[in-house]
Enzyme design. Structure first.
Site, PDB file in Angstrom:
ATOM      1  N   LYS A 189      18.536  12.993   4.661  1.00 55.50           N
ATOM      2  CA  LYS A 189      19.529  14.032   4.366  1.00 55.50           C
ATOM      3  C   LYS A 189      20.875  13.341   4.277  1.00 55.50           C
ATOM      4  O   LYS A 189      21.491  13.021   5.295  1.00 55.50           O
ATOM      5  CB  LYS A 189      19.544  15.098   5.457  1.00 55.50           C
ATOM      6  CG  LYS A 189      20.491  16.238   5.147  1.00 55.50           C
ATOM      7  CD  LYS A 189      20.403  17.311   6.195  1.00 55.50           C
ATOM      8  CE  LYS A 189      21.104  18.581   5.744  1.00 55.50           C
ATOM      9  NZ  LYS A 189      22.425  18.373   5.175  1.00 55.50           N
ATOM     10  N   ARG A 240      27.066  23.225  -5.279  1.00 60.22           N
ATOM     11  CA  ARG A 240      26.203  24.062  -4.431  1.00 60.22           C
ATOM     12  C   ARG A 240      26.441  25.545  -4.728  1.00 60.22           C
ATOM     13  O   ARG A 240      25.531  26.342  -4.735  1.00 60.22           O
ATOM     14  CB  ARG A 240      26.537  23.723  -2.975  1.00 60.22           C
ATOM     15  CG  ARG A 240      26.307  24.741  -1.911  1.00 60.22           C
ATOM     16  CD  ARG A 240      24.863  24.765  -1.512  1.00 60.22           C
ATOM     17  NE  ARG A 240      24.617  25.629  -0.366  1.00 60.22           N
ATOM     18  CZ  ARG A 240      24.658  26.941  -0.375  1.00 60.22           C
ATOM     19  NH1 ARG A 240      24.962  27.590  -1.479  1.00 60.22           N
ATOM     20  NH2 ARG A 240      24.389  27.637   0.709  1.00 60.22           N
ATOM     21  N   ARG A 247      16.316  30.951   1.125  1.00 59.36           N
ATOM     22  CA  ARG A 247      16.314  30.095   2.314  1.00 59.36           C
ATOM     23  C   ARG A 247      15.011  30.381   3.043  1.00 59.36           C
ATOM     24  O   ARG A 247      14.752  31.514   3.419  1.00 59.36           O
ATOM     25  CB  ARG A 247      17.513  30.430   3.214  1.00 59.36           C
ATOM     26  CG  ARG A 247      17.717  29.415   4.332  1.00 59.36           C
ATOM     27  CD  ARG A 247      18.834  29.828   5.278  1.00 59.36           C
ATOM     28  NE  ARG A 247      20.152  29.871   4.653  1.00 59.36           N
ATOM     29  CZ  ARG A 247      20.905  28.799   4.394  1.00 59.36           C
ATOM     30  NH1 ARG A 247      20.448  27.597   4.664  1.00 59.36           N
ATOM     31  NH2 ARG A 247      22.094  28.940   3.843  1.00 59.36           N
TER      32      ARG A 247
HETATM   33  P1  ATP Z   1      23.025  25.369   3.014  1.00 56.69           P
HETATM   34  O1  ATP Z   1      21.800  25.159   3.843  1.00 56.69           O
HETATM   35  O2  ATP Z   1      23.474  26.758   2.945  1.00 56.69           O
HETATM   36  O3  ATP Z   1      23.043  24.580   1.759  1.00 56.69           O
HETATM   37  P2  ATP Z   1      24.704  23.492   4.016  1.00 56.69           P
HETATM   38  O4  ATP Z   1      25.106  22.831   2.745  1.00 56.69           O
HETATM   39  O5  ATP Z   1      25.700  23.540   5.122  1.00 56.69           O
HETATM   40  O6  ATP Z   1      24.233  24.905   3.798  1.00 56.69           O
HETATM   41  P3  ATP Z   1      23.200  21.599   5.090  1.00 56.69           P
HETATM   42  O7  ATP Z   1      22.913  21.679   6.530  1.00 56.69           O
HETATM   43  O8  ATP Z   1      24.312  20.689   4.702  1.00 56.69           O
HETATM   44  O9  ATP Z   1      23.391  22.933   4.558  1.00 56.69           O
HETATM   45  O10 ATP Z   1      21.829  21.220   4.293  1.00 56.69           O
HETATM   46  C1  ATP Z   1      21.555  21.410   2.959  1.00 56.69           C
HETATM   47  C2  ATP Z   1      22.294  20.430   2.079  1.00 56.69           C
HETATM   48  O11 ATP Z   1      21.878  19.106   2.344  1.00 56.69           O
HETATM   49  C3  ATP Z   1      21.996  20.585   0.613  1.00 56.69           C
HETATM   50  O12 ATP Z   1      22.762  21.612   0.071  1.00 56.69           O
HETATM   51  C4  ATP Z   1      22.316  19.201   0.057  1.00 56.69           C
HETATM   52  O13 ATP Z   1      23.674  19.130  -0.293  1.00 56.69           O
HETATM   53  C5  ATP Z   1      22.140  18.275   1.228  1.00 56.69           C
HETATM   54  N1  ATP Z   1      21.035  17.308   1.091  1.00 56.69           N
HETATM   55  C6  ATP Z   1      21.114  16.008   1.444  1.00 56.69           C
HETATM   56  N2  ATP Z   1      19.959  15.388   1.261  1.00 56.69           N
HETATM   57  C7  ATP Z   1      19.090  16.295   0.765  1.00 56.69           C
HETATM   58  C8  ATP Z   1      17.723  16.233   0.386  1.00 56.69           C
HETATM   59  N3  ATP Z   1      17.005  15.124   0.518  1.00 56.69           N
HETATM   60  N4  ATP Z   1      17.159  17.380  -0.082  1.00 56.69           N
HETATM   61  C9  ATP Z   1      17.872  18.521  -0.188  1.00 56.69           C
HETATM   62  N5  ATP Z   1      19.168  18.620   0.169  1.00 56.69           N
HETATM   63  C10 ATP Z   1      19.778  17.525   0.645  1.00 56.69           C
END
Ligand code: ATP
Length: 590
Positions: A252, A272, A417
């Site tokens: 991630k 996003r 989600r």
């Molecule tokens: P949401 O879950 O609402 O997108 P957020 O952006 O705060 O909120 P995060 O906890 O940051 O959620 O987790 C999702 C985000 O992680 C994705 O939107 C993406 O930008 C990022 N991300 C990084 N690596 C990956 C991956 N391997 N697969 C999917 N997303 C990833």
């Protein structure tokens, strides 16, 4: 169609917040609307002219709107300003003033939805030095022919203050009832919306050709797809319970999610929240076609800032330096990135949404030609908790936030989600666990070293049921001097004269803001609160939920709209999870 039909519907809708009633008013309106203009009506109801990703912005300053009312009513602008400041609503003030005027004059012609929409569109397209005068001219021409109620709503739409509290799904419920006879069909409309992100287009299709047209709604390049989202888990064990025996563990990365649409040489990048962000990434536009083995495609990737010398991943904040209007070329060379592909939704004429994760990953591996700039997201198939722990360890050592865990058989569920994707972050292991993305709704002036800037910010969650921003905490820690200056600068544009009606707080801030800016916060605990309004009455009657020891992480989430902020339901589930953890700990102790 007469615009009065829309204005009258908006007027009765303002008198209720009950979803069933709002739905019924919209059903009645949609049934009277000719299919050719239903998309315009849907956009106007949302206070827009086109879906957000097209970036058509009305942007009429209140000053110009006031001058237009003054011109139409023949009343000095000062008087209008006064009426506005007393009531706090420019649309209503204008309606009242024009009411008095129409008693003495005749209106020339009925205004139609088509005319209002076209005129507003022309206003949005105006640019350059003479644009203010032209805007004034167009607005006055509408106001001259509008009834007071119509004029009030036109002004609300152009000054971006139409607040009906109707969520997208209320509009979809109404479309389903009006054109298919059953609310049950909402889910079919929702699917079409998830792949097109264009409610007007969905409305036009169902109004013209019924539900079958909607079933055939196709993914298409340059129509952004609403992103699939992940649930949080706290441990590899919890992930296993949700995912079964084997699943994929991807890094991630801590960057920006980009949805890349490509056909031949043409490239558009969406964020996003599906805003067009192509201009921030000229390097992607320049380099990416060479790295892709496809004629046309829709792909998802994480853009991450890197250290040019060592190739190490850098924090999200570095990337955000690219969010500027001028000198992008300099920012591109100062903050180099890599693009890390993790999904594919469409390739060479075929949608991949219904394919399993495994199949999509195979396609991705075939079409991405890895080089210094374009990479595949590192992925490992895992079976045991130990394996998850090992990959997590590696990910964190490589500078990632944690892992994304993905179900191998799951399709791409646009806009949802769910537990087919899980996020396991490092922070989940301590204190509250996750960071939250909260909306800045107010501020308190600083003292001492912070004099002349904001000492603390008032933050809110998003409640999508009521389209409101209930407060959840006041935060004053975690700010660097640079942050304090930056907040003062960014937020000064968002100050409102009165508290926005969507803000709900028991605290009196020194200044109130238009709810727009989203920042990331960590905290130690969620507690019941008599002052804060998040999840009011949901856990205990008369209490909301608040954060204990909130701290700014340094991240301003420029890529999130306030509707993408943490929602009340997520806070309730974190609160319940926290209670369970305490109970388990007690049991272990006993
Ligand atoms: P949401 O879950 O609402 O997108 P957020 O952006 O705060 O909120 P995060 O906890 O940051 O959620 O987790 C999702 C985000 O992680 C994705 O939107 C993406 O930008 C990022 N991300 C990084 N690596 C990956 C991956 N391997 N697969 C999917 N997303 C990833």
């Amino acid at each position: 169609m007469k615009f009065s039909l829309v204005a009258e519907t908006l007027k009765i809708m303002e008198s209720t917040t009950k979803r069933l009633e709002l739905t019924q008013y919209l059903v009645d309106l949609f049934k009277k609307t000719p299919p050719e203009i239903i998309s315009s009506v849907v956009y106007l109801l949302q206070g827009k002219l086109r879906p957000d990703h097209e970036g058509v912005e009305l942007g009429v300053a209140e000053k110009i709107a006031i001058r237009a009312i003054s011109k139409s009513a023949g009343i000095p602008a000062k008087k209008i300003e006064h009426a506005y400041h007393e009531g706090g609503d420019l649309g209503q003030a204008a309606a009242k003033i024009l009411e008095q005027k129409t008693q003495t004059t005749f209106m020339t012609e009925d205004i139609t939805v088509e005319r209002v929409y076209d005129t507003l569109y022309k206003i949005a397209e105006l640019k350059g030095s003479r644009s203010q005068d032209m805007k004034l001219k167009y607005i006055s021409s509408l106001l001259n022919d509008a009834s007071p109620i119509e004029a009030g709503f036109i002004l609300k739409i152009i000054t971006n203050s139409l607040r009906l509290g109707i969520a997208d799904y209320t509009i979809m419920d109404s479309l389903a009832i009006a054109f298919t006879g059953s609310k049950e069909n909402r889910s079919i409309l929702e699917q079409a919306y998830n792949v097109s992100s264009d409610l007007g287009k969905v409305a036009a299709a169902v109004a013209k050709d019924g539900i079958d047209a909607i079933k055939n709604f196709q993914v298409s390049v340059f129509s952004p797809i609403r992103p699939m989202l992940a649930e949080r888990v706290k441990s590899p064990q919890e992930a296993h319970e949700k995912m079964g025996a084997e699943f994929a563990a991807e890094y991630k990365l801590d960057g920006e999610r980009v949805q890349i649409h490509m056909r031949e040489e043409k490239i558009i990048l969406y964020s996003r929240s599906l805003e067009n962000i192509t201009s921030y990434y000229p390097d992607v536009v320049e380099k990416i076609t060479k790295s892709l083995n496809a004629r046309e495609a829709i792909l998802e990737a994480e853009a991450v800032a890197i250290n040019d010398d060592t190739g190490e991943f850098l924090a999200f904040q570095e990337l955000m330096h690219r969010r500027r209007k001028y000198n992008i070329a300099k920012a591109v060379s100062q903050y180099p990135i890599t693009i890390n592909f993790f999904d594919v939704m469409f390739v060479d004429g075929k949608s991949c949404l219904d394919l399993s994760y495994k199949e999509r990953r195979n396609i991705l591996e075939k079409i991405v030609k890895e080089d210094e700039f374009a990479k595949l997201m590192p992925m490992t198939l895992v079976k045991s908790d130990n394996e998850v722990e090992d990959v997590l360890e590696n990910a964190i050592n490589a500078g990632c936030e944690g892992l994304m865990l993905k179900q191998l058989d799951a399709s791409y569920r646009a806009g949802a989600r769910g537990s087919n994707w899980l996020k396991l972050k490092r922070e989940y292991r301590n204190e509250l666990g996750d960071s939250l993305d909260l909306v800045v709704i107010g501020a308190f002036f600083g003292r001492g070293r912070r004099t002349g800037r904001y000492g603390a910010l008032l933050l809110g969650t998003y409640d999508d049921e009521t389209d409101t921003y209930p407060s959840i905490c006041k935060v004053g820690t975690g700010f660097t001097d640079e942050n304090l200056d930056q907040f003062y600068q960014i937020l000064s544009d968002k100050i409102t004269l009165k508290k926005d009606p969507r803000i709900n707080s028991g605290l009196e801030a020194d200044v109130w803001f238009e709810p727009e800016v989203v920042i990331e916060i960590v905290a130690s605990e969620i507690t019941l609160s008599p002052i804060h309004k998040t999840a009011m009455d949901m856990i205990r009657k008369g209490s909301g939920l608040a954060l204990r020891f909130p701290k700014f992480t340094g991240k301003i989430r420029f890529e999130k709209t306030p509707e993408n902020a943490t929602m009340d339901e997520e806070i309730i589930s974190l609160y319940n999870g926290q209670k369970r953890a305490v109970q388990e700990e007690k049991q272990n102790y006993i």
